[in-house]
Each structure stands twice: as structure tokens, then as C-alpha cells.
Design an enzyme around this catalytic site. Structure first.
Site, PDB file in Angstrom:
ATOM      1  N   PHE A 169       2.367  -3.085   4.415  1.00  0.00           N
ATOM      2  CA  PHE A 169       2.570  -4.297   4.372  1.00  0.00           C
ATOM      3  C   PHE A 169       4.615  -4.258   4.157  1.00  0.00           C
ATOM      4  O   PHE A 169       4.639  -3.760   3.357  1.00  0.00           O
ATOM      5  CB  PHE A 169       2.011  -5.287   3.577  1.00  0.00           C
ATOM      6  CG  PHE A 169       0.343  -5.724   4.365  1.00  0.00           C
ATOM      7  CD1 PHE A 169       0.201  -5.180   5.365  1.00  0.00           C
ATOM      8  CD2 PHE A 169      -0.172  -6.830   4.275  1.00  0.00           C
ATOM      9  CE1 PHE A 169      -1.105  -5.825   6.096  1.00  0.00           C
ATOM     10  CE2 PHE A 169      -1.241  -7.182   4.809  1.00  0.00           C
ATOM     11  CZ  PHE A 169      -2.014  -6.576   5.732  1.00  0.00           C
ATOM     12  N   LYS A 199     -10.318   7.298   3.187  1.00  0.00           N
ATOM     13  CA  LYS A 199     -10.337   6.045   2.825  1.00  0.00           C
ATOM     14  C   LYS A 199     -11.968   5.546   3.466  1.00  0.00           C
ATOM     15  O   LYS A 199     -12.411   4.583   3.095  1.00  0.00           O
ATOM     16  CB  LYS A 199      -9.603   5.476   3.362  1.00  0.00           C
ATOM     17  CG  LYS A 199      -8.178   5.032   3.254  1.00  0.00           C
ATOM     18  CD  LYS A 199      -7.330   4.354   3.508  1.00  0.00           C
ATOM     19  CE  LYS A 199      -5.476   3.919   3.182  1.00  0.00           C
ATOM     20  NZ  LYS A 199      -4.730   5.141   3.198  1.00  0.00           N
ATOM     21  N   GLU A 258      -0.389   5.625  13.972  1.00  0.00           N
ATOM     22  CA  GLU A 258      -0.403   6.700  13.225  1.00  0.00           C
ATOM     23  C   GLU A 258      -0.517   8.496  13.803  1.00  0.00           C
ATOM     24  O   GLU A 258      -0.321   9.185  13.662  1.00  0.00           O
ATOM     25  CB  GLU A 258      -1.371   6.307  11.266  1.00  0.00           C
ATOM     26  CG  GLU A 258      -0.873   7.671  10.540  1.00  0.00           C
ATOM     27  CD  GLU A 258      -1.235   7.521   9.987  1.00  0.00           C
ATOM     28  OE1 GLU A 258      -1.006   8.707   8.462  1.00  0.00           O
ATOM     29  OE2 GLU A 258      -2.240   6.830   9.224  1.00  0.00           O
ATOM     30  N   CYS A 315       0.521  -1.376   0.108  1.00  0.00           N
ATOM     31  CA  CYS A 315      -0.056  -0.097  -0.367  1.00  0.00           C
ATOM     32  C   CYS A 315       1.035   1.376  -0.097  1.00  0.00           C
ATOM     33  O   CYS A 315       0.469   2.608   0.003  1.00  0.00           O
ATOM     34  CB  CYS A 315      -0.882   0.543   1.061  1.00  0.00           C
ATOM     35  SG  CYS A 315      -2.062  -1.254   1.193  1.00  0.00           S
ATOM     36  N   HIS A 336      -9.900   1.143   0.333  1.00  0.00           N
ATOM     37  CA  HIS A 336      -8.557   1.511   0.225  1.00  0.00           C
ATOM     38  C   HIS A 336      -7.991   1.008  -0.778  1.00  0.00           C
ATOM     39  O   HIS A 336      -8.191   0.036  -1.344  1.00  0.00           O
ATOM     40  CB  HIS A 336      -7.881   0.674   1.575  1.00  0.00           C
ATOM     41  CG  HIS A 336      -6.617   0.944   2.027  1.00  0.00           C
ATOM     42  ND1 HIS A 336      -5.861   1.218   1.369  1.00  0.00           N
ATOM     43  CD2 HIS A 336      -5.555  -0.356   2.781  1.00  0.00           C
ATOM     44  CE1 HIS A 336      -4.717   0.962   1.492  1.00  0.00           C
ATOM     45  NE2 HIS A 336      -4.166   0.170   2.224  1.00  0.00           N
ATOM     46  N   HIS A 385      -2.860   7.855   6.143  1.00  0.00           N
ATOM     47  CA  HIS A 385      -3.023   6.594   5.136  1.00  0.00           C
ATOM     48  C   HIS A 385      -4.188   6.039   6.646  1.00  0.00           C
ATOM     49  O   HIS A 385      -4.880   5.225   4.869  1.00  0.00           O
ATOM     50  CB  HIS A 385      -2.156   6.151   5.748  1.00  0.00           C
ATOM     51  CG  HIS A 385      -1.873   4.428   5.144  1.00  0.00           C
ATOM     52  ND1 HIS A 385      -1.585   4.152   3.879  1.00  0.00           N
ATOM     53  CD2 HIS A 385      -1.637   3.393   6.046  1.00  0.00           C
ATOM     54  CE1 HIS A 385      -1.754   3.335   3.798  1.00  0.00           C
ATOM     55  NE2 HIS A 385      -1.357   2.295   4.647  1.00  0.00           N
TER      56      HIS A 385
END
Length: 427
Positions: free
Chosen positions: A408, A344, A323, A176, A349, A312
């Protein structure tokens, strides 16, 4: 380089001198619109593209939150529809739209042009279709085109063929964070003078049963659209989405000479790795913090000069909390702290394409002063120390903004954008 800022500090770092690089074209094919105008209207009005979808296997089914782009991708010929995976088709659409916006023709790209593209899964739709053919009909019925349809660099290859670009073609498969890295690395090449034009972005088409089941079983995917709540109480995961976004990056002087639109100036970029776990973020957020601070250093900006952060935050319990803590630690929590939002909850996403579409939304915010709302949450949860979240209709005079993209593998990226000062500096 002079960087725009609405706030001044005495300890602002000095950025290295390089060419000023701007975004002069945006192309998008997404659940929230298939043009810049549609994207802007959908996002800033807070209209969600999320829905609940059922994916079926031969023995059972799984239900989860998704955000799908339109089924038909216009502008493709029959050969492209037949041979290219959906992630390639969307990439071509977005790249063509971006180049048209930037007033670059298919044969008008200079020799010093390059492609920087991201995708997490590549051609997973073609792969799953051909696996089914293999199991049901045997080896001889598998398409000889499956490999070129599946490989992750197929999108960049077809963009290069379409625009006759023979410079560097780099594909980023950092989950991502992929298209965020693609934009950042493109910026470094254009800013240094190595390239004069870059097509940068990403595409993803992973609305498949295998992807949905895998994310659900990893407890990363929300089961219902209403459960997607970035930074909010009761959040349980993200909405699986598809789409593509392409940006044209080039020197400011060049864009102005061609009378191309100038959406925003790219001021800096940073990337770093957690080195912690393949799927879980570092609980202390050290990689994310390092990427953000490196981006700000490269831009020559102090964290307190940032007006808006496009986070994010996907809606996962741990990811959002980490975050939020990093945002509070880096940017602060006082009156001068930036407004924050994750889009998102509107777009879903987009995985490998998320960084690109969110950079585009951030650029639009800088141009208009409208803030992308953190729909459907306007008050952060108790475990998310975000100073303030953007609400529908919020407007602010923005000078600088950052866009985060994490993936990831522990990959973290941050891009710094600024409202462009169109005056040309001569050194």
C-alpha cells in the site's frame, strides 16, 4: 562482479562493480515453521498453514482467512514477554536464530554492522489492548510502556540492544514492501563497503479485529481459507498472517572465512513508487515494472536470464492481474520465460514481513532446485498471463531468481538472488 546465469543474451547489461554479498543466516518464526528446516519442509511439500478464523468485537464478528504462528515464542525471558509487543518478540527470535546460523555471537558483530527492519503495523496488538484499558478503566491505568511497545522501530532497537550493534538502525514502514526494501537497502550498504554485516528482515503481528475488519471492508481479505488462490480463478483476497524473518547479509569472503552457510548471493535490488493510489496498484503496473527492471539492471542481468520469479501475488483480483501482466511484459511468455509462484497460498500474507520470508524461500529454492508451489492453483486464471506456475514437486536447476514485494502506498520492490559461485574473485 560475475553473475550466474543459465541463459545467455547478447544485450546483457553490465552491472556496476561492488562487493559480492551473500545470505549467510536465516531465522524464521512463521505459520509455516519456526526454523529454516521446518519452513523448507512445509513450503516445498505444499502444506498450507491457512485456516478460517472468527474475530469478535463488542457488537458483532467478522470471519476471514488467517495464518497464525505458534502462540508461544521460545527463548524470551519474563521481562521481554511482559514488555515487548508480539512483533518485537518474533523479531528477536528470528534475529537470534539467523545470527546463530551465521555463526555470529551476540558480541561477535563487527563495529561496521547495521540493522534494516520492516513492519507495516508495528505494535498494533499492544495498542489495541491499551485502548481497551483506556476505555474501560481510564487514563491512569494505561501502561507507561505502551509507546515503546507500539513504535515501529522497537524491533530494530531491541535487536540492536541484544547484539550490541551501534551502526545504522533503519526501520521501513512501507506496508507489505517493508522487509523487501529493508533487505535491498541493507544490500546496498554492504555491497558498497559501508557495512560488513547487516541484519535485515521484518516482523508483523496484526491478527487483530481492527486489522481483519479493515481489510475485509476494503475487499482485500478472503473470507474463507479456500478462497485464497494466487493468480487463480475465483480468487477473492489474501489470508491475514503473522510472523518474522531475519537474514544475515555479508561479503562472501567474510562468510567463507567464518565457515558460515551460504544460501544465496544477492545480486541486485530495485524500488519504485506508483504515484497512483494509496491502496490500488497502478493499473498499468508501471511502478512494479520499473522496480523489477532497476533490480535487473543493478544485477547486470537481462530479464530472459531469470529462471524463477517469487511473485508478490496475494490473491486479490486486481493486484494479481496487474502483476501477471508485468511479469509477462518484463520476463516474456515464451519457452525461456521463468517459472512463477506465489507462496502466500501456503504462508498467508505476512504484510511487512512478507518480503523477507519470500526472499528466504527464494534462496532455499536456489540452493535445492525445488520450486515453491503456487498452491492451491496450478493453472492461472484467464486474466493472469503468467507463462507457467510451479506445482508441488517441481524441480529445476536454478541459477537466478527474483522476489517481488509490493505494498500500500504504491511501493514496489524487487530483489535479485543467484546461486552463489563460491570462488573468490580478486581485483
Amino acid at each position: 562482479m560475475s553473475s550466474p546465469s543459465s541463459k545467455s543474451t547478447s544485450d546483457e547489461p553490465e552491472a556496476p562493480r561492488h562487493r559480492r554479498v551473500v545470505i549467510s543466516g536465516i531465522g524464521v518464526f512463521s505459520p509455516s515453521g519456526v526454523s529454516v528446516g521446518e519452513l523448507e519442509q512445509q513450503i516445498f511439500s505444499g502444506r498450507s498453514a491457512l485456516r478460517t478464523e472468527t474475530f469478535r468485537s463488542s457488537v458483532d464478528e467478522c470471519i476471514c482467512a488467517v495464518a497464525a504462528a505458534p502462540e508461544v515464542i521460545p527463548g524470551l525471558d519474563s521481562r521481554q514477554r511482559r514488555r515487548l509487543d508480539r512483533f518485537c518478540q518474533m523479531a528477536l527470535y528470528a534475529a537470534c536464530q539467523a545470527s546463530e546460523e551465521a555463526r555470529l555471537t551476540a558480541s561477535g558483530f563487527p563495529a561496521t554492522s547495521g540493522i534494516f527492519w520492516g513492519s507495516g503495523f508495528g505494535g498494533i496488538i499492544s495498542l489495541t489492548e491499551q485502548l481497551e484499558i483506556l476505555q474501560q478503566r481510564g487514563c491512569r491505568r494505561v501502561s507507561p510502556l505502551v509507546v515503546p511497545a507500539v513504535i515501529a522501530n522497537a524491533a530494530a532497537a531491541h535487536i540492536a540492544e541484544t547484539f550490541e550493534i551501534r551502526g545504522p538502525s533503519l526501520t521501513f514502514t512501507t506496508a507489505c514492501a517493508a522487509s523487501g526494501q529493508a533487505i535491498g537497502e541493507a544490500w546496498t550498504r554492504v555491497a558498497s563497503g559501508e557495512l560488513d554485516v547487516a541484519i535485515a528482515g521484518g516482523s508483523e503481528a496484526a491478527l487483530t479485529t481492527i486489522a481483519a475488519a479493515g481489510f475485509l471492508n476494503a475487499r482485500a481479505l478472503a473470507r474463507q481459507a479456500d478462497d485464497v488462490r494466487p493468480f487463480g480463478e475465483g480468487r477473492s483476497g489474501f489470508a491475514l498472517a503473522e510472523g518474522a524473518c531475519a537474514l544475515i547479509l555479508e561479503p562472501l569472503e567474510q562468510a567463507l572465512e567464518r565457515r558460515a552457510p551460504v544460501y544465496a548471493e544477492v545480486l541486485g535490488y530495485g524500488t519504485a513508487t506508483d504515484a497512483w493510489h494509496i491502496t490500488e496498484p497502478d493499473p498499468k503496473g508501471r511502478g512494479a515494472e520499473r522496480a523489477i527492471r532497476e533490480a535487473l539492471r543493478s544485477a547486470g542481468l537481462h530479464p530472459r536470464t531469470i529462471d524463477y520469479v517469487n511473485a508478490h501475488a496475494t490473491g486479490t483480483v486486481v493486484g494479481d492481474r496487474v502483476e501477471a501482466e508485468v511479469i509477462a511484459r518484463v520476463y516474456g511468455t515464451g519457452e525461456e520465460a521463468p517459472t512463477v509462484s506465489s507462496t502466500k497460498g501456503l504462508t498467508g500474507h505476512l504484510l511487512g514481513a512478507a518480503g523477507a520470508i519470500e526472499a528466504a524461500v527464494t534462496a532455499l529454492a536456489l540452493r535445492t532446485g525445488l520450486l515453491p508451489p503456487n498452491t492451491p492453483v496450478d493453472t492461472p486464471g484467464d486474466d493472469c498471463p503468467v507463462p507457467r506456475l510451479a506445482r508441488p514437486g517441481d524441480r529445476q536447476h536454478l541459477h537466478t531468481a527474483t522476489s517481488h514485494a509490493f505494498g500500500f502506498g504504491g511501493v514496489n520492490t524487487c530483489i535479485v538472488l543467484g546461486q552463489p559461485d563460491l570462488r573468490i574473485e580478486h581485483h
